[in-house]
Write a protein that holds these residues in place. Sequence first.
Motif, PDB file in Angstrom:
ATOM      1  N   ARG A  64       0.807  -1.219   0.000  1.00  0.00           N
ATOM      2  CA  ARG A  64       0.000   0.000   0.000  1.00  0.00           C
ATOM      3  C   ARG A  64       0.841   1.271   0.000  1.00  0.00           C
ATOM      4  NH1 ARG A  64      -0.559  -1.734   5.295  1.00  0.00           N
ATOM      5  NH2 ARG A  64       0.095  -0.187   6.827  1.00  0.00           N
ATOM      6  N   GLU A  65       2.158   1.127   0.012  1.00  0.00           N
ATOM      7  CA  GLU A  65       3.009   2.303  -0.197  1.00  0.00           C
ATOM      8  C   GLU A  65       3.046   2.725  -1.671  1.00  0.00           C
ATOM      9  OE1 GLU A  65       6.277   2.061   3.417  1.00  0.00           O
ATOM     10  OE2 GLU A  65       6.623   0.792   1.667  1.00  0.00           O
ATOM     11  N   ILE A  66       2.461   1.902  -2.546  1.00  0.00           N
ATOM     12  CA  ILE A  66       2.416   2.228  -3.980  1.00  0.00           C
ATOM     13  C   ILE A  66       1.072   2.864  -4.317  1.00  0.00           C
ATOM     14  CG2 ILE A  66       2.472   1.301  -6.340  1.00  0.00           C
ATOM     15  CD1 ILE A  66       5.171   1.090  -4.829  1.00  0.00           C
ATOM     16  N   VAL A  67       1.104   4.035  -4.913  1.00  0.00           N
ATOM     17  CA  VAL A  67      -0.101   4.704  -5.420  1.00  0.00           C
ATOM     18  C   VAL A  67      -0.029   4.646  -6.941  1.00  0.00           C
ATOM     19  CG1 VAL A  67      -1.378   6.887  -5.532  1.00  0.00           C
ATOM     20  CG2 VAL A  67      -0.085   6.298  -3.461  1.00  0.00           C
ATOM     21  N   PHE A  68      -1.035   4.037  -7.568  1.00  0.00           N
ATOM     22  CA  PHE A  68      -1.053   4.019  -9.032  1.00  0.00           C
ATOM     23  C   PHE A  68      -1.474   5.384  -9.558  1.00  0.00           C
ATOM     24  CE2 PHE A  68      -1.821  -0.705  -8.537  1.00  0.00           C
ATOM     25  CZ  PHE A  68      -0.582  -1.065  -9.012  1.00  0.00           C
ATOM     26  N   THR A  69      -0.803   5.836 -10.595  1.00  0.00           N
ATOM     27  CA  THR A  69      -1.100   7.138 -11.208  1.00  0.00           C
ATOM     28  C   THR A  69      -1.257   6.973 -12.717  1.00  0.00           C
ATOM     29  OG1 THR A  69       1.199   7.713 -11.684  1.00  0.00           O
ATOM     30  CG2 THR A  69       0.382   8.253  -9.475  1.00  0.00           C
ATOM     31  N   SER A  70      -1.561   8.087 -13.374  1.00  0.00           N
ATOM     32  CA  SER A  70      -1.704   8.044 -14.832  1.00  0.00           C
ATOM     33  C   SER A  70      -0.363   8.252 -15.537  1.00  0.00           C
ATOM     34  CB  SER A  70      -2.701   9.108 -15.283  1.00  0.00           C
ATOM     35  OG  SER A  70      -2.179  10.400 -15.033  1.00  0.00           O
ATOM     36  N   GLY A  71       0.739   8.100 -14.808  1.00  0.00           N
ATOM     37  CA  GLY A  71       2.045   8.206 -15.441  1.00  0.00           C
ATOM     38  C   GLY A  71       3.059   8.879 -14.540  1.00  0.00           C
ATOM     39  N   GLY A  72       4.257   9.052 -15.078  1.00  0.00           N
ATOM     40  CA  GLY A  72       5.338   9.663 -14.313  1.00  0.00           C
ATOM     41  C   GLY A  72       5.041  11.116 -13.958  1.00  0.00           C
ATOM     42  N   THR A  73       4.472  11.840 -14.884  1.00  0.00           N
ATOM     43  CA  THR A  73       4.189  13.259 -14.641  1.00  0.00           C
ATOM     44  C   THR A  73       3.217  13.429 -13.480  1.00  0.00           C
ATOM     45  OG1 THR A  73       4.668  13.935 -16.907  1.00  0.00           O
ATOM     46  CG2 THR A  73       3.178  15.340 -15.664  1.00  0.00           C
ATOM     47  N   GLU A  74       2.140  12.642 -13.468  1.00  0.00           N
ATOM     48  CA  GLU A  74       1.206  12.736 -12.335  1.00  0.00           C
ATOM     49  C   GLU A  74       1.913  12.367 -11.036  1.00  0.00           C
ATOM     50  OE1 GLU A  74      -2.542  10.528 -12.462  1.00  0.00           O
ATOM     51  OE2 GLU A  74      -2.683  10.695 -10.285  1.00  0.00           O
ATOM     52  N   ALA A  75       2.730  11.307 -11.073  1.00  0.00           N
ATOM     53  CA  ALA A  75       3.423  10.865  -9.860  1.00  0.00           C
ATOM     54  C   ALA A  75       4.305  11.981  -9.303  1.00  0.00           C
ATOM     55  CB  ALA A  75       4.253   9.615 -10.165  1.00  0.00           C
ATOM     56  N   VAL A  76       5.045  12.633 -10.184  1.00  0.00           N
ATOM     57  CA  VAL A  76       5.935  13.725  -9.769  1.00  0.00           C
ATOM     58  C   VAL A  76       5.115  14.888  -9.200  1.00  0.00           C
ATOM     59  CG1 VAL A  76       7.432  15.550 -10.690  1.00  0.00           C
ATOM     60  CG2 VAL A  76       7.856  13.155 -11.309  1.00  0.00           C
ATOM     61  N   ASN A  77       4.044  15.246  -9.882  1.00  0.00           N
ATOM     62  CA  ASN A  77       3.196  16.351  -9.412  1.00  0.00           C
ATOM     63  C   ASN A  77       2.563  16.026  -8.067  1.00  0.00           C
ATOM     64  OD1 ASN A  77       2.300  18.780 -11.517  1.00  0.00           O
ATOM     65  ND2 ASN A  77       3.278  17.067 -12.541  1.00  0.00           N
ATOM     66  N   LEU A  78       2.090  14.779  -7.932  1.00  0.00           N
ATOM     67  CA  LEU A  78       1.481  14.361  -6.661  1.00  0.00           C
ATOM     68  C   LEU A  78       2.506  14.432  -5.528  1.00  0.00           C
ATOM     69  CD1 LEU A  78      -0.689  13.069  -4.859  1.00  0.00           C
ATOM     70  CD2 LEU A  78      -0.092  10.844  -5.847  1.00  0.00           C
ATOM     71  N   ALA A  79       3.709  13.926  -5.801  1.00  0.00           N
ATOM     72  CA  ALA A  79       4.756  13.915  -4.776  1.00  0.00           C
ATOM     73  C   ALA A  79       5.088  15.338  -4.331  1.00  0.00           C
ATOM     74  CB  ALA A  79       6.012  13.232  -5.314  1.00  0.00           C
ATOM     75  N   ILE A  80       5.386  16.184  -5.289  1.00  0.00           N
ATOM     76  CA  ILE A  80       5.897  17.521  -4.961  1.00  0.00           C
ATOM     77  C   ILE A  80       4.800  18.412  -4.397  1.00  0.00           C
ATOM     78  CG2 ILE A  80       6.881  19.623  -5.969  1.00  0.00           C
ATOM     79  CD1 ILE A  80       8.571  17.872  -7.761  1.00  0.00           C
ATOM     80  N   LYS A  81       3.683  18.504  -5.118  1.00  0.00           N
ATOM     81  CA  LYS A  81       2.606  19.391  -4.644  1.00  0.00           C
ATOM     82  C   LYS A  81       1.944  18.814  -3.394  1.00  0.00           C
ATOM     83  CE  LYS A  81       1.731  21.007  -9.347  1.00  0.00           C
ATOM     84  NZ  LYS A  81       0.795  20.989 -10.492  1.00  0.00           N
ATOM     85  N   GLY A  82       1.746  17.489  -3.408  1.00  0.00           N
ATOM     86  CA  GLY A  82       1.063  16.855  -2.283  1.00  0.00           C
ATOM     87  C   GLY A  82       1.817  17.026  -0.978  1.00  0.00           C
TER      88      GLY A  82
END
Lengths: 395, 395
Positions: A64-82
Amino acid sequence: MSVINLDHMSANPLLPEVQEAMIAAIRENLGNPSSQHRLGERAAELLDESRAAVAALVNASVSREIVFTSGGTEAVNLAIKGVAWAKSDEGKGKHIVTSNIEHNAVIRSLRRLKLMGFTVTSVPVDERGRVNPETVAKAIRPDTILVSIMHGNNEIGTIQPVKEIAAVCKEKKVLYHCDAVDTVGVLPVDVQEMGVDLLSFASNPFYGPTGVGGLYVRRGVPIWSLFDGGVQENRKRAGTENLVGIAGMAEAARLAARDMGARAAHTRKLRDLFLSKLPEYLSDYGINGDPENCLPNLVSVSVHHVEGESVVLMLDDEGFAVSTRSACASGSLRASHVLLSTGLGFADCQGTLVITFGIDNTEAEVMKFLAALKTSVTTLREISPLYKNGQGVPQ
Amino acid sequence: MSVINLDHMSANPLLPEVQEAMIAAIRENLGNPSSQHRLGERAAELLDESRAAVAALVNASVSREIVFTSGGTEAVNLAIKGVAWAKSDEGKGKHIVTSNIEHNAVIRSLRRLKLMGFTVTSVPVDERGRVNPETVAKAIRPDTILVSIMHGNNEIGTIQPVKEIAAVCKEKKVLYHCDAVDTVGVLPVDVQEMGVDLLSFASNPFYGPTGVGGLYVRRGVPIWSLFDGGVQENRKRAGTENLVGIAGMAEAARLAARDMGARAAHTRKLRDLFLSKLPEYLSDYGINGDPENCLPNLVSVSVHHVEGESVVLMLDDEGFAVSTRSACASGSLRASHVLLSTGLGFADCQGTLVITFGIDNTEAEVMKFLAALKTSVTTLREISPLYKNGQGVPQ
């Protein structure tokens, strides 16, 4: 015309097994994993299995430490902004540290945050494109909430000393996000050994579908969602899942875990062949990046006295796909910020080709490419006012 | 056990033609639409064709008004947060108007924005779940930047007077976002005739894949991206596209444009059959929503003196999939905010079933379901302390 693909960074082909996994998911007509009834059971099961496969690829301690996203860009945005929003909501400050050679997803996420009152320090790199962990340590302030420095660079291939940077962050009690889009599934990535708090990745670099990726978020790391709504993805990312894509990524993850070493050996052999033969075909060029710490599938070559875009177009006509930079940045006429950061001059930046090898390339293709490259460069130099009688004209 | 699906709202099956379009996109091994060379050409072409098909479904005036997203939830989040940030950056204010019966994607996006300093006014609905456009007009203040009120409700099926709400917003010079996830592809949706500025939708409600959706953004509407990075999607949504999903949604859009009327007629016939026969099978129940303005495929029935969750589980054992509410909200034990907003009591909210018909359902299935529903409800009432001797016990 059949095209020889030497731009795998833009798009890797889907592996046959990945295609089959996706087609099976399509044919199965899976339900909704969040349903209350049995029509959703198989979907929930597939989602769990897929998460476990991806967690294993990066050695997350729990799925559950893995969050599925719509790609690398979403993952990066989620990490940084989140993380930025969550930490600043806790009153911990609004300062973020990054490097000068990040992907646009990182750079522009940070630019967006600046519009929201955050401040950013971007640390330089050396001529090989390496960040010095001590520079990171010096850039961290009492109000720093996050460090975001990538793993493998997508333009020059340099691998950063992530473990050392993570140690600095841990000592300074600052969260560390690593953009590992171009290394997960390509090189061994172990989030626990590296000591990162967040790590972004995408499926296509390891021959999975585009539009799918993921973010590793260590348990306990505070993060706000980009998407609010349902309780999917452990409440970190609302919305019904792209099960077909996730099934494809999971199969790609299983195969990458098994074959990563052999794939890297194959592309490294092609890369070495290319670099060893290049002097016979080309003069006046430079190789960018760090020869000792680099992606196994990438070569960045600055060909002096030509325009990279022109070379790409000529090679395209001859049936070779190469790139001047990442596809995300194509269309931009500005010189690469990555190359400029390593100290390269503007003209050499414009003459740079990024060649990325894949498992489908052969030695014969490399040899054909070298010949075509020679022809293109020679032709372009002959018509260039910047190059006369076999040498560059001082500008 | 083969299951009769009466919970199409949770997951519609993929149409065979949609499956084939997705499989073709998988087999084709498309490149990256942003590439500089011909390997990306077919991908770029497929993306353009798909955007045109989806634009046609909602009658956007130009294709580029469509932003592809990873689903309805992302579209809603992009619309609400993107406009809120852009407008407040322009200094236009931080007040947003919504209704009491929105989907969690809207409610929780707004809750997130409240943490960022925005204020929200939520207007009530009548007992049929309808918003009064005059109430919206009164809720709009000088600092209002956005109104977000849905089209068709996902729990009770009520269709809102979107055109009238849009006229109010236009007069007051406030942007209007409409969450149309449960109507696009199900009923005719014409963004120009409706007069909306933004409209969210998803592919699965019209038998396309999950994890894909879109946002209509009228030209000139200021909006910030949720994902920053590359210049994809007309600079409104960075990241390499989910081409397989987009190809599936586009094919589903073409088929929906053609077959929407026949599908609605089919599900309306099943809905009417169910409602006309229900009194023979069940006593003590109420039908929620607006009988005159409703989704053609949904019935919300509050069965008095039982727990909806228990009915769902018993029916699941008998091979029928129904729901108590949207899958996104399942797992929550709280009574539905939608039903409470229409004035329904807590106990009746807990006894509510949402039945959503699909093109694959038959009249025979409806009759089988009625019999099974009767058995479940009778059994549960027999063991309930709230129901004795054929009637409810006053609580």
